[in-house]
Design a protein around this motif. Sequence first.
Motif, mmCIF file in Angstrom:
data_model
loop_
_atom_site.group_PDB
_atom_site.id
_atom_site.type_symbol
_atom_site.label_atom_id
_atom_site.label_comp_id
_atom_site.label_asym_id
_atom_site.label_seq_id
_atom_site.Cartn_x
_atom_site.Cartn_y
_atom_site.Cartn_z
ATOM 1 N N ASP A 57 0.815 -1.222 0.000
ATOM 2 C CA ASP A 57 0.000 0.000 0.000
ATOM 3 C C ASP A 57 0.848 1.270 0.000
ATOM 4 O O ASP A 57 0.306 2.375 0.100
ATOM 5 C CB ASP A 57 -0.953 0.016 1.193
ATOM 6 N N GLY A 58 2.178 1.125 -0.095
ATOM 7 C CA GLY A 58 3.041 2.302 -0.108
ATOM 8 C C GLY A 58 3.312 2.874 1.262
ATOM 9 O O GLY A 58 3.912 3.952 1.370
ATOM 10 N N CYS A 59 2.896 2.169 2.317
ATOM 11 C CA CYS A 59 2.977 2.718 3.674
ATOM 12 C C CYS A 59 3.869 1.859 4.576
ATOM 13 O O CYS A 59 4.209 0.728 4.259
ATOM 14 C CB CYS A 59 1.585 2.817 4.288
ATOM 15 N N PHE A 201 10.040 5.862 0.675
ATOM 16 C CA PHE A 201 9.067 4.782 0.489
ATOM 17 C C PHE A 201 9.690 3.396 0.365
ATOM 18 O O PHE A 201 8.986 2.390 0.474
ATOM 19 C CB PHE A 201 8.219 5.057 -0.757
ATOM 20 N N GLY A 202 10.992 3.344 0.081
ATOM 21 C CA GLY A 202 11.655 2.055 -0.066
ATOM 22 C C GLY A 202 11.918 1.670 -1.496
ATOM 23 O O GLY A 202 12.702 0.760 -1.772
ATOM 24 N N TYR A 203 11.265 2.339 -2.429
ATOM 25 C CA TYR A 203 11.410 2.029 -3.846
ATOM 26 C C TYR A 203 11.172 3.301 -4.656
ATOM 27 O O TYR A 203 10.728 4.327 -4.132
ATOM 28 C CB TYR A 203 10.445 0.931 -4.283
ATOM 29 N N GLY A 204 11.470 3.216 -5.955
ATOM 30 C CA GLY A 204 11.352 4.370 -6.826
ATOM 31 C C GLY A 204 9.920 4.729 -7.162
ATOM 32 O O GLY A 204 8.972 3.998 -6.834
ATOM 33 N N PRO A 205 9.720 5.858 -7.855
ATOM 34 C CA PRO A 205 8.366 6.331 -8.153
ATOM 35 C C PRO A 205 7.572 5.409 -9.061
ATOM 36 O O PRO A 205 6.350 5.359 -8.961
ATOM 37 C CB PRO A 205 8.605 7.698 -8.815
ATOM 38 N N LYS A 206 8.242 4.654 -9.943
ATOM 39 C CA LYS A 206 7.500 3.746 -10.824
ATOM 40 C C LYS A 206 6.860 2.614 -10.023
ATOM 41 O O LYS A 206 5.708 2.242 -10.273
ATOM 42 C CB LYS A 206 8.415 3.201 -11.913
ATOM 43 N N THR A 207 7.609 2.067 -9.077
ATOM 44 C CA THR A 207 7.039 1.017 -8.229
ATOM 45 C C THR A 207 5.947 1.586 -7.337
ATOM 46 O O THR A 207 4.891 0.965 -7.149
ATOM 47 C CB THR A 207 8.141 0.372 -7.368
ATOM 48 N N LEU A 208 6.180 2.763 -6.787
ATOM 49 C CA LEU A 208 5.152 3.406 -5.969
ATOM 50 C C LEU A 208 3.879 3.631 -6.780
ATOM 51 O O LEU A 208 2.770 3.405 -6.293
ATOM 52 C CB LEU A 208 5.667 4.736 -5.420
ATOM 53 N N ILE A 211 1.929 0.408 -7.124
ATOM 54 C CA ILE A 211 1.270 0.038 -5.873
ATOM 55 C C ILE A 211 0.046 0.909 -5.614
ATOM 56 O O ILE A 211 -1.021 0.411 -5.225
ATOM 57 C CB ILE A 211 2.275 0.124 -4.712
ATOM 58 N N LEU A 212 0.164 2.199 -5.850
ATOM 59 C CA LEU A 212 -0.966 3.091 -5.589
ATOM 60 C C LEU A 212 -2.075 2.924 -6.618
ATOM 61 O O LEU A 212 -3.252 3.118 -6.300
ATOM 62 C CB LEU A 212 -0.478 4.542 -5.539
ATOM 63 N N ARG A 213 -1.723 2.553 -7.840
ATOM 64 C CA ARG A 213 -2.758 2.239 -8.840
ATOM 65 C C ARG A 213 -3.523 0.990 -8.414
ATOM 66 O O ARG A 213 -4.748 0.910 -8.542
ATOM 67 C CB ARG A 213 -2.111 2.041 -10.209
ATOM 68 N N GLU A 247 -1.073 -7.157 -12.989
ATOM 69 C CA GLU A 247 -0.598 -6.378 -11.851
ATOM 70 C C GLU A 247 -1.214 -6.842 -10.532
ATOM 71 O O GLU A 247 -0.536 -6.903 -9.503
ATOM 72 C CB GLU A 247 -0.894 -4.891 -12.084
ATOM 73 N N VAL A 248 -2.495 -7.167 -10.549
ATOM 74 C CA VAL A 248 -3.151 -7.630 -9.320
ATOM 75 C C VAL A 248 -2.529 -8.949 -8.862
ATOM 76 O O VAL A 248 -2.276 -9.151 -7.666
ATOM 77 C CB VAL A 248 -4.669 -7.771 -9.536
ATOM 78 N N ARG A 249 -2.254 -9.842 -9.794
ATOM 79 C CA ARG A 249 -1.613 -11.111 -9.433
ATOM 80 C C ARG A 249 -0.210 -10.883 -8.869
ATOM 81 O O ARG A 249 0.196 -11.530 -7.901
ATOM 82 C CB ARG A 249 -1.551 -12.035 -10.644
ATOM 83 N N ARG A 250 0.554 -9.991 -9.486
ATOM 84 C CA ARG A 250 1.922 -9.740 -9.028
ATOM 85 C C ARG A 250 1.952 -9.133 -7.635
ATOM 86 O O ARG A 250 2.819 -9.459 -6.818
ATOM 87 C CB ARG A 250 2.627 -8.798 -10.014
ATOM 88 N N LEU A 251 1.017 -8.253 -7.328
ATOM 89 C CA LEU A 251 1.057 -7.521 -6.068
ATOM 90 C C LEU A 251 0.288 -8.209 -4.935
ATOM 91 O O LEU A 251 0.576 -7.968 -3.764
ATOM 92 C CB LEU A 251 0.519 -6.107 -6.264
ATOM 93 N N SER A 252 -0.671 -9.042 -5.284
ATOM 94 C CA SER A 252 -1.498 -9.644 -4.232
ATOM 95 C C SER A 252 -1.451 -11.170 -4.213
ATOM 96 O O SER A 252 -1.788 -11.788 -3.197
ATOM 97 C CB SER A 252 -2.958 -9.205 -4.393
ATOM 98 N N GLY A 253 -1.097 -11.788 -5.347
ATOM 99 C CA GLY A 253 -1.159 -13.235 -5.432
ATOM 100 C C GLY A 253 -2.539 -13.754 -5.776
ATOM 101 O O GLY A 253 -2.740 -14.966 -5.919
#
Length: 265
Positions: A57-59, A201-208, A211-213, A247-253
């Motif tokens: 969640d970027g947090c 945030f731990g990562y660059g703006p593209k990864t952020l 995640i926020l999308r 993207e949903v699969r990559r970020l959430s499984g």
Amino acid sequence: MTSDDNTPVLSGAIGEYREFDPPAALEGHFQCAWSNTLRPDAALRPDAGSLSAVVPDGCVDITWIDGDLVVAGPDVEVALSTLTSGSTVIGSRFRPGAASRWLGLPMSEIVGGRVALSHFWGALAREIAQKIGDASSTVGRMRAMQAALCRLAPDVEPPPPDMGFAFNALRTESAGPGMAVILDRLDVSPRTLRRRCREAFGYGPKTLDRILRFQRFLNLARQATEPRLADLAFEAGYSDQAHLTREVRRLSGFSPATVLRQLSA
């Protein structure tokens, strides 16, 4: 929602999750305080647990669970944890860019980590954890955590406003427009923005942005009465439904259909 076969369940769909505004002394440092209680009947067996899927969640959060204070670092993939029937987790969520000021290191060093707060604060963290544990109710424990943080806040520098701006811009805009606005408003190079984001945030703006999308998709899914994946993909800023699915699969499984089912249960 419960998990009958211990299949992971989105953390926002398991138990009773509640958010609260932080006290005035912490408003500049923390987004919210929160609690999540897994109902006593949520597990299949008395000694069983429900597998909670915490998605990026970027947090960054400070959490109290089973008597320990733990920093939940910024995630780039799903993190699984077992919640015991009847247990309660409480936490405080940092504002964008605030965690590095409180913990004393760039967030890139704890990406995907669950690190004991005592690693950063030593004996003080253990003392705070003890005071939280001494409280007899969830409300009392949350008050104890907030009181401890309030005592520390005057000695902590507020988060940099530029990172808050970057976070909010990407939270509301798709990658192209959002990134252009950030670079123009902050008057920085892409390289500088990448370095500052890694610290905050731990990562660059593209990864952020990814995640926020994804979080925009989750919020839209929660609000929709008759959600259609093609519509949600467009509204969240994905190029098409296939992009959303990847993207949903990559970020959430999970598949997007599973996410919708869990959020609506």
